[in-house]
Every structure is written in C-alpha cells, then in structure tokens.
Write a protein that holds these residues in place. Structure first.
Motif, short mmCIF file in Angstrom:
data_model
loop_
_atom_site.label_atom_id
_atom_site.label_comp_id
_atom_site.label_asym_id
_atom_site.label_seq_id
_atom_site.Cartn_x
_atom_site.Cartn_y
_atom_site.Cartn_z
N ILE A 1 0.84 -1.20 0.00
CA ILE A 1 0.00 0.00 0.00
C ILE A 1 0.88 1.25 0.00
O ILE A 1 0.61 2.22 -0.72
CB ILE A 1 -0.96 0.01 1.21
CG1 ILE A 1 -2.01 -1.09 1.07
CG2 ILE A 1 -1.65 1.37 1.34
CD1 ILE A 1 -2.90 -1.26 2.29
N PHE A 2 1.95 1.22 0.82
CA PHE A 2 2.87 2.36 0.88
C PHE A 2 3.46 2.65 -0.49
O PHE A 2 3.45 3.80 -0.96
CB PHE A 2 3.99 2.09 1.88
CG PHE A 2 5.08 3.14 1.86
CD1 PHE A 2 4.93 4.32 2.57
CD2 PHE A 2 6.22 2.95 1.09
CE1 PHE A 2 5.92 5.30 2.53
CE2 PHE A 2 7.22 3.92 1.05
CZ PHE A 2 7.06 5.09 1.76
N PHE A 3 3.98 1.64 -1.17
CA PHE A 3 4.62 1.85 -2.48
C PHE A 3 3.61 2.29 -3.54
O PHE A 3 3.92 3.14 -4.39
CB PHE A 3 5.36 0.59 -2.92
CG PHE A 3 6.66 0.38 -2.19
CD1 PHE A 3 7.71 1.28 -2.34
CD2 PHE A 3 6.82 -0.70 -1.33
CE1 PHE A 3 8.91 1.10 -1.67
CE2 PHE A 3 8.02 -0.89 -0.64
CZ PHE A 3 9.07 0.01 -0.81
N PHE A 4 2.40 1.72 -3.46
CA PHE A 4 1.36 2.13 -4.42
C PHE A 4 1.02 3.62 -4.24
O PHE A 4 1.01 4.38 -5.22
CB PHE A 4 0.10 1.29 -4.23
CG PHE A 4 -1.09 1.79 -5.00
CD1 PHE A 4 -1.16 1.62 -6.38
CD2 PHE A 4 -2.13 2.45 -4.35
CE1 PHE A 4 -2.24 2.09 -7.10
CE2 PHE A 4 -3.22 2.92 -5.07
CZ PHE A 4 -3.27 2.75 -6.44
N LEU A 5 0.77 4.03 -2.98
CA LEU A 5 0.42 5.42 -2.72
C LEU A 5 1.60 6.36 -3.00
O LEU A 5 1.41 7.49 -3.46
CB LEU A 5 -0.05 5.59 -1.27
CG LEU A 5 -1.40 4.94 -0.93
CD1 LEU A 5 -1.73 5.14 0.53
CD2 LEU A 5 -2.51 5.50 -1.81
N PHE A 6 2.81 5.88 -2.73
CA PHE A 6 4.00 6.69 -3.00
C PHE A 6 4.12 6.98 -4.50
O PHE A 6 4.38 8.12 -4.90
CB PHE A 6 5.26 5.97 -2.50
CG PHE A 6 6.53 6.68 -2.86
CD1 PHE A 6 6.93 7.81 -2.15
CD2 PHE A 6 7.33 6.24 -3.92
CE1 PHE A 6 8.11 8.48 -2.49
CE2 PHE A 6 8.50 6.90 -4.25
CZ PHE A 6 8.89 8.02 -3.54
N PHE A 7 3.91 5.97 -5.34
CA PHE A 7 4.01 6.17 -6.78
C PHE A 7 2.85 7.01 -7.31
O PHE A 7 3.03 7.79 -8.25
CB PHE A 7 4.08 4.82 -7.49
CG PHE A 7 5.43 4.16 -7.39
CD1 PHE A 7 6.57 4.78 -7.89
CD2 PHE A 7 5.57 2.94 -6.75
CE1 PHE A 7 7.82 4.19 -7.79
CE2 PHE A 7 6.83 2.34 -6.62
CZ PHE A 7 7.95 2.96 -7.15
N VAL A 8 1.66 6.86 -6.69
CA VAL A 8 0.53 7.73 -7.07
C VAL A 8 0.86 9.18 -6.75
O VAL A 8 0.63 10.10 -7.56
CB VAL A 8 -0.77 7.30 -6.35
CG1 VAL A 8 -1.86 8.36 -6.50
CG2 VAL A 8 -1.27 5.97 -6.89
N TYR A 9 1.42 9.41 -5.55
CA TYR A 9 1.80 10.77 -5.13
C TYR A 9 2.89 11.33 -6.04
O TYR A 9 2.84 12.50 -6.45
CB TYR A 9 2.27 10.73 -3.68
CG TYR A 9 2.65 12.07 -3.10
CD1 TYR A 9 1.82 13.18 -3.24
CD2 TYR A 9 3.84 12.23 -2.40
CE1 TYR A 9 2.16 14.41 -2.70
CE2 TYR A 9 4.19 13.45 -1.86
CZ TYR A 9 3.36 14.54 -2.01
OH TYR A 9 3.70 15.75 -1.48
N LEU A 10 3.87 10.49 -6.36
CA LEU A 10 4.96 10.91 -7.25
C LEU A 10 4.42 11.26 -8.64
O LEU A 10 4.81 12.27 -9.24
CB LEU A 10 6.00 9.79 -7.36
CG LEU A 10 7.35 10.15 -8.00
CD1 LEU A 10 8.07 11.21 -7.18
CD2 LEU A 10 8.22 8.90 -8.13
N ALA A 11 3.49 10.44 -9.13
CA ALA A 11 2.87 10.71 -10.44
C ALA A 11 2.08 12.01 -10.40
O ALA A 11 2.05 12.77 -11.38
CB ALA A 11 1.96 9.55 -10.83
N THR A 12 1.43 12.29 -9.27
CA THR A 12 0.68 13.54 -9.10
C THR A 12 1.60 14.74 -9.19
O THR A 12 1.31 15.72 -9.89
CB THR A 12 -0.06 13.55 -7.74
OG1 THR A 12 -0.95 12.44 -7.68
CG2 THR A 12 -0.84 14.84 -7.55
N LEU A 13 2.73 14.68 -8.47
CA LEU A 13 3.69 15.79 -8.47
C LEU A 13 4.30 15.99 -9.86
O LEU A 13 4.39 17.13 -10.34
CB LEU A 13 4.80 15.52 -7.45
CG LEU A 13 4.39 15.42 -5.98
CD1 LEU A 13 5.62 15.19 -5.10
CD2 LEU A 13 3.65 16.66 -5.52
N ILE A 14 4.69 14.90 -10.50
CA ILE A 14 5.32 14.99 -11.82
C ILE A 14 4.31 15.47 -12.87
O ILE A 14 4.62 16.37 -13.67
CB ILE A 14 5.92 13.63 -12.24
CG1 ILE A 14 7.09 13.26 -11.33
CG2 ILE A 14 6.38 13.66 -13.70
CD1 ILE A 14 7.61 11.85 -11.52
#
Length: 315
Positions: free
Chosen positions: A28-41
C-alpha cells in the motif's frame, strides 16, 4: 487556533488509516507513493509546459495552471502524513496539526470548486461570446478571478474549521480515517453535534451547489451554441476542451457531493474512507492526464519540449 484548545482534554489524535491492513502495509505504501509521485510529476509538467510555451499563454491555460498548482498542494496536505503513518507505529497528529490539515484540505477543495466554475465561465465566453472574450477574460480579470477563488476558499474554510475545533474534545481521540476530515473528527466531539452538522451541511451545499449550478448553466449554453456551429473543425476543438473539463468536474463533484451532501442515515465509514482517498489522492493524479490526452495544444507543446531536450542532449 490556540484558544480552541482551552476547553478540551485532547491534545492529539491517533489516525488509524490503514492499521487494519498490516499484512499489506508495504505494498500500500509503495502504491500510494508512486501515485503521489505521479501527481507531483504530472501537475508539475503541466505548470512547466504552460509557463514555458508562449502559445499556451491564454486564459484557459492560466486557469489550468492554477488547477495543477492547487492539485499539487491538495495532495501534499494529506499524502505525506498518510505515507509516514504507514511506516510508523506512532500514528499521532497534534490537535493544532489536525486543525491545520483540515483547514488546508477544505480550503483547497473549496478553491477547486470555484476554479472549475471559473473555467466553465471561460469556455462559455470563448464559445458563446467570442467577440467579447479578450475584454471579459483580460489578464487583469483572470488574475482577479483566480485571487477570488483562492481567497474565498481560505476564508470559508477558516470559519468551518474554527467552528468544528471550537467544540469540546475530551476523548476518545482515535480518528478512524486516513486524515482529519469533517465527519470522523466531528464524531469525536463530546457535545451534541446535530446543530453543528446542519450548519456544516448548509455551508457545504452552498459551496458545492452554487459553482455546480454555474457550471451546468454555462455548459447548457455552450452545448446549444456548439450544435449551431457549421465549421466541423471549430466544433471538434471546442468539444475536446469541454469534455476534458466536464470529466474533471464529474470526478470531483461526484465524489465530493456524495461525501458531504448525503443524509446521515446513509453514512458509511468504509464508503467514506474510499471516497476520501479517491478525491484526495486519485483525482489530483488523473487531472493532468484528463487535460493532456484530449488537448492537442498541450500534446504538441509537450513534444516540442521533448524535441528541444533531445537536440540539446545530442549537442
């Protein structure tokens, strides 16, 4: 804010978040982290493209840039704390920290409602009143509309936040949610909250319904004008930008309205958490894709930037 703590025994809250999913906490952490990263990028890329390409220096893209900046901050209000709680045993947030998180969350949500309405007005003026467009949507007026959206969001949310956190909180202090949202925090108040809920509901109706009615009114006129257009190319371009905006409106208003405007009898904690996660985490990530994939000008600008970068790398 400090005066809000004078009559409460609670000094901090415990946010349960994903505590029930300990076995899959890291995925869950890695999924949300990549979602957040994709949001920022994604949102950062939209801001960069609009800022650097002179062809995109128009009111429509000015407001799109505002929306992307908002989505970046909006996601950052909750996501870092959610990610930290997934890795931490101590899932505490201070009383004032919770109040500030709610304030920024509500403020940015309200601002997004108003910005979406302003973007609908921009499309209405461009399609239905093209001769007056440069006058109505001048640079000065665009800045005023943007400032109005941001300031109104902050002022309206400050009143709501102070209203909620002026209630007595004497325990328990466990928030069964991912962040400090209105329903789970209000549930912990020691006093009767029925009148508070009615007042908050009324404010939410005004905040959500007024811009939504303006959007519906604008697009009713836009659709009527588009059906009368004789040039297929102009109609196709107008449809493309309008569909992107309407998709974003549907995602945001659909989840937010069901979250805050449904009767108390239909309240479900599981549904509430899912919707909150969707419109605070997933929607900010999707907006850059929604506006980019259907927008030929943004895609063309993106490929021009890639070509320049490629040429520089070759040198």
């Amino acid at each position: 804010m400090r005066s809000m703590m004078n009559h409460t025994a609670v000094t901090d809250f415990i946010i349960l978040g994903f505590s029930a999913f300990t076995d899959v906490r890291l995925p869950i952490f890695f999924f949300l982290f990549f979602v957040y990263l994709a949001t920022l990028i994604g949102n950062g890329a939209v801001v960069y493209i609009v800022h650097t390409d002179l062809a995109l220096h128009s009111p429509m893209y000015f407001f799109l840039c505002n929306l992307s900046i908002l989505e970046t901050i909006y996601s950052s209000v909750t996501m870092p704390k959610i990610l930290a709680n997934l890795l931490s045993k101590e899932k505490k947030i201070s009383f004032l920290g919770c109040a500030f998180q709610m304030f920024f969350f509500l403020s940015l949500g309200t601002t997004e409602c108003l910005l979406l309405a302003v973007m609908a007005f921009d499309r209405f003026t461009a399609i239905c009143r093209p001769l007056y467009y440069s006058l109505v949507m001048s640079a000065q007026n665009c800045c005023r509309l943007s400032a109005f959206s941001w300031l109104s969001g902050a002022l309206l949310s400050m009143g709501q936040t102070m209203f909620i956190f002026s209630l007595p909180y004497c325990g328990p202090n466990v928030i069964d949610h991912f962040f400090c949202d209105i329903p789970p925090v209000l549930k912990l108040a020691c006093s009767e909250t029925y009148l508070n809920e009615i007042a908050i509901f009324s404010v939410c109706v005004a905040i959500l319904l007024t811009p939504f009615l303006l959007i519906i009114g604008s697009y009713t006129r836009i659709l009527s004008t588009l059906l009368k257009m004789t040039y297929v190319d102009n109609r196709g371009k107008a449809y493309s930008t309008c569909v992107s905006h309407l998709t974003s409106v549907t995602l945001f208003y659909g989840t937010a309205s069901f979250m805050y405007l449904r009767p108390r009898s239909l309240y479900s904690l599981d549904v509430d958490r899912f919707l909150a996660l969707f419109y605070s985490v997933v929607t900010p990530m999707l907006n850059p894709l929604i506006y980019s994939l259907r927008n030929q000008e943004v895609k063309a600008s993106f490929f021009r930037i890639l070509t320049r970068v490629h040429m520089l790398c070759k040198k």
